[in-house]
Scaffold this motif. Structure first.
Motif, PDB file in Angstrom:
ATOM      1  N   LEU A 106      54.332  43.418  26.601  1.00 13.29           N
ATOM      2  CA  LEU A 106      55.502  42.852  27.296  1.00 13.29           C
ATOM      3  C   LEU A 106      54.990  43.191  28.784  1.00 13.29           C
ATOM      4  N   GLN A 107      54.503  42.132  29.551  1.00 10.01           N
ATOM      5  CA  GLN A 107      53.988  42.870  30.709  1.00 10.01           C
ATOM      6  C   GLN A 107      54.812  41.754  31.763  1.00 10.01           C
ATOM      7  N   VAL A 108      55.753  42.487  33.130  1.00  9.85           N
ATOM      8  CA  VAL A 108      57.196  41.919  34.409  1.00  9.85           C
ATOM      9  C   VAL A 108      56.703  41.980  34.953  1.00  9.85           C
ATOM     10  N   THR A 194      32.045  41.054  35.003  1.00 10.30           N
ATOM     11  CA  THR A 194      32.427  40.168  34.896  1.00 10.30           C
ATOM     12  C   THR A 194      34.143  39.679  34.562  1.00 10.30           C
ATOM     13  N   TYR A 195      34.358  38.970  35.263  1.00 13.12           N
ATOM     14  CA  TYR A 195      35.460  38.635  34.781  1.00 13.12           C
ATOM     15  C   TYR A 195      36.514  37.840  34.820  1.00 13.12           C
ATOM     16  N   CYS A 196      36.869  37.164  33.863  1.00 14.87           N
ATOM     17  CA  CYS A 196      37.653  35.716  33.326  1.00 14.87           C
ATOM     18  C   CYS A 196      38.114  35.772  33.377  1.00 14.87           C
ATOM     19  N   ARG A 216      44.900  35.201  47.405  1.00 15.99           N
ATOM     20  CA  ARG A 216      45.402  35.672  47.582  1.00 15.99           C
ATOM     21  C   ARG A 216      45.205  37.003  47.061  1.00 15.99           C
ATOM     22  N   GLU A 217      45.892  36.840  45.638  1.00 13.79           N
ATOM     23  CA  GLU A 217      45.980  38.318  45.106  1.00 13.79           C
ATOM     24  C   GLU A 217      44.308  38.456  44.019  1.00 13.79           C
ATOM     25  N   TYR A 218      43.850  37.841  43.352  1.00 13.20           N
ATOM     26  CA  TYR A 218      43.221  38.224  42.780  1.00 13.20           C
ATOM     27  C   TYR A 218      41.549  38.992  42.977  1.00 13.20           C
TER      28      TYR A 218
HETATM   29  C1  LIG Z   1      52.632  32.476  39.622  1.00  8.77           C
HETATM   30  C2  LIG Z   1      52.354  33.767  38.257  1.00  8.77           C
HETATM   31  C3  LIG Z   1      50.983  34.377  39.418  1.00  8.77           C
HETATM   32  C4  LIG Z   1      50.464  35.591  38.663  1.00  8.77           C
HETATM   33  C5  LIG Z   1      49.554  34.669  37.441  1.00  8.77           C
HETATM   34  C6  LIG Z   1      48.993  35.683  36.621  1.00  8.77           C
HETATM   35  C7  LIG Z   1      49.100  37.270  36.930  1.00  8.77           C
HETATM   36  C8  LIG Z   1      48.021  38.270  35.979  1.00  8.77           C
HETATM   37  C9  LIG Z   1      48.617  38.882  34.588  1.00  8.77           C
HETATM   38  C10 LIG Z   1      47.490  39.259  33.672  1.00  8.77           C
HETATM   39  C11 LIG Z   1      45.990  39.902  34.528  1.00  8.77           C
HETATM   40  S1  LIG Z   1      45.512  41.091  33.026  1.00  8.77           S
HETATM   41  O1  LIG Z   1      44.167  40.983  34.126  1.00  8.77           O
HETATM   42  O2  LIG Z   1      45.345  40.657  32.527  1.00  8.77           O
HETATM   43  C12 LIG Z   1      45.720  43.076  33.861  1.00  8.77           C
HETATM   44  C13 LIG Z   1      47.589  43.317  32.721  1.00  8.77           C
HETATM   45  O3  LIG Z   1      47.834  43.612  34.003  1.00  8.77           O
HETATM   46  C14 LIG Z   1      46.242  39.598  35.399  1.00  8.77           C
HETATM   47  C15 LIG Z   1      46.253  38.438  36.717  1.00  8.77           C
HETATM   48  C16 LIG Z   1      49.349  37.461  37.995  1.00  8.77           C
HETATM   49  C17 LIG Z   1      50.343  36.867  38.612  1.00  8.77           C
HETATM   50  C18 LIG Z   1      51.185  36.623  39.724  1.00  8.77           C
HETATM   51  C19 LIG Z   1      51.076  38.128  39.860  1.00  8.77           C
HETATM   52  C20 LIG Z   1      50.471  38.165  40.740  1.00  8.77           C
HETATM   53  C21 LIG Z   1      48.696  38.128  40.710  1.00  8.77           C
HETATM   54  C22 LIG Z   1      47.890  37.035  40.623  1.00  8.77           C
HETATM   55  C23 LIG Z   1      46.906  37.322  40.992  1.00  8.77           C
HETATM   56  C24 LIG Z   1      46.022  39.322  40.374  1.00  8.77           C
HETATM   57  C25 LIG Z   1      47.718  39.770  40.199  1.00  8.77           C
HETATM   58  N1  LIG Z   1      48.082  38.822  40.571  1.00  8.77           N
END
Ligand SMILES: CCCc1ccc(-c2ccc(S(=O)(=O)CCO)cc2)cc1[C@H]1C[C@H]1c1ccccn1
Length: 240
Positions: A106-108, A194-196, A216-218
């Motif tokens: 579970l991740q918040v 490779t990250y999908c 911005r975030e990825y």
């Molecule tokens: C509106 C929701 C946007 C949004 C969708 C998705 C994710 C996200 C979830 C999981 C994973 S992971 O690779 O499984 C690593 C485990 O933590 C990466 C990204 C994060 C955000 C949010 C927090 C923003 C974000 C976007 C992209 C990368 C990282 N963080």
């Protein structure tokens, strides 16, 4: 693990995602739109919406020196390191240890203005398979994260919107054999990552807003993660 009710899905999705990640390495042309490039890291996306919601498939290719695919996947999979490299995660909880290489999370996530806060419930599986292009070389390591519906944790009851994700981190390791049979050092290692990911943000958010968040975030996310692994590994013995 094979006795767990989720095992058939975990096995099927993991193999599908690995195949998809390997195919996507080849099809560098086609419909993928390069939206970020920093050094060796290239990020592509396809603009797709379902019901007005952005679910742009994302593919990132990165080449990192000095680490193995096993090390990259270990730092991505293992929850004890998660908060050290994941800047957008507020809390991460292991709900169930399905096997040594299968965890239920579970991740918040932290709220990313102006979108509302998200949480995710997903299984995470780490696996390695022989590289069919180089049978006697290092295996391919992969971590697949895939959302799952947990009746005990109904979506959208608390403060968070439940996001749905399918993520695959696939790593190929290349070793430059050192001269005259010397010991392999980290300088001889190259890891091709490779990250999908396909993420359904759950609740509606303006497409332009979500695409700005991802843009911005990825890149930040993948750069921070890979730099963290390089930093953690540099003075440790190589994990092949
Ligand atoms: C509106 C929701 C946007 C949004 C969708 C998705 C994710 C996200 C979830 C999981 C994973 S992971 O690779 O499984 C690593 C485990 O933590 C990466 C990204 C994060 C955000 C949010 C927090 C923003 C974000 C976007 C992209 C990368 C990282 N963080």
């Amino acid at each position: 693990a094979s006795a767990h009710h989720l095992w058939p899905e975990i096995d099927r999705v993991t193999m599908e995602q690995m195949h998809y990640a390997r195919m996507s390495v080849e099809d560098s042309g086609g419909v993928w739109q390069l939206f970020a490039e920093e050094g060796e890291m290239k990020m592509y996306r396809r603009e797709e919406e379902v019901g007005g919601m952005v679910i742009d498939p994302l593919r990132a290719c990165h080449v990192v020196k000095g680490v193995t695919g096993h090390e990259v996947c270990e730092y991505f999979f293992n929850p004890q390191y998660r908060l050290e490299w994941e800047a957008t995660v507020e809390t991460t909880t292991v709900l169930e240890k399905i096997a040594d290489d299968i965890l239920l999370f579970l991740q918040v996530h932290k709220r990313i203005w102006p979108a509302s806060q998200r949480d995710a419930v997903f299984w995470s599986h780490m696996r390695h398979v022989p590289d069919d292009k180089d049978q006697d070389g290092p295996p391919i390591w992969v971590v697949v994260n895939n959302s799952v519906d947990i009746p005990d944790l109904p979506a959208n009851t608390g403060k968070c919107v439940r996001l749905l994700l399918t993520v695959c981190l696939m790593c190929q390791t290349f070793i430059d054999p050192p001269k005259d049979g010397a010991k392999v050092t980290r300088n001889d290692l190259t890891c091709k990552i490779t990250y999908c990911s396909v993420v359904n943000p759950g609740g509606w958010a303006p497409p332009a807003v979500l695409r700005a968040v991802y843009k911005r975030e990825y890149p930040k996310f993948l750069k921070r993660f890979t730099n963290y692994v390089i930093d953690q590994c540099q003075d440790k013995p190589i994990l092949f």
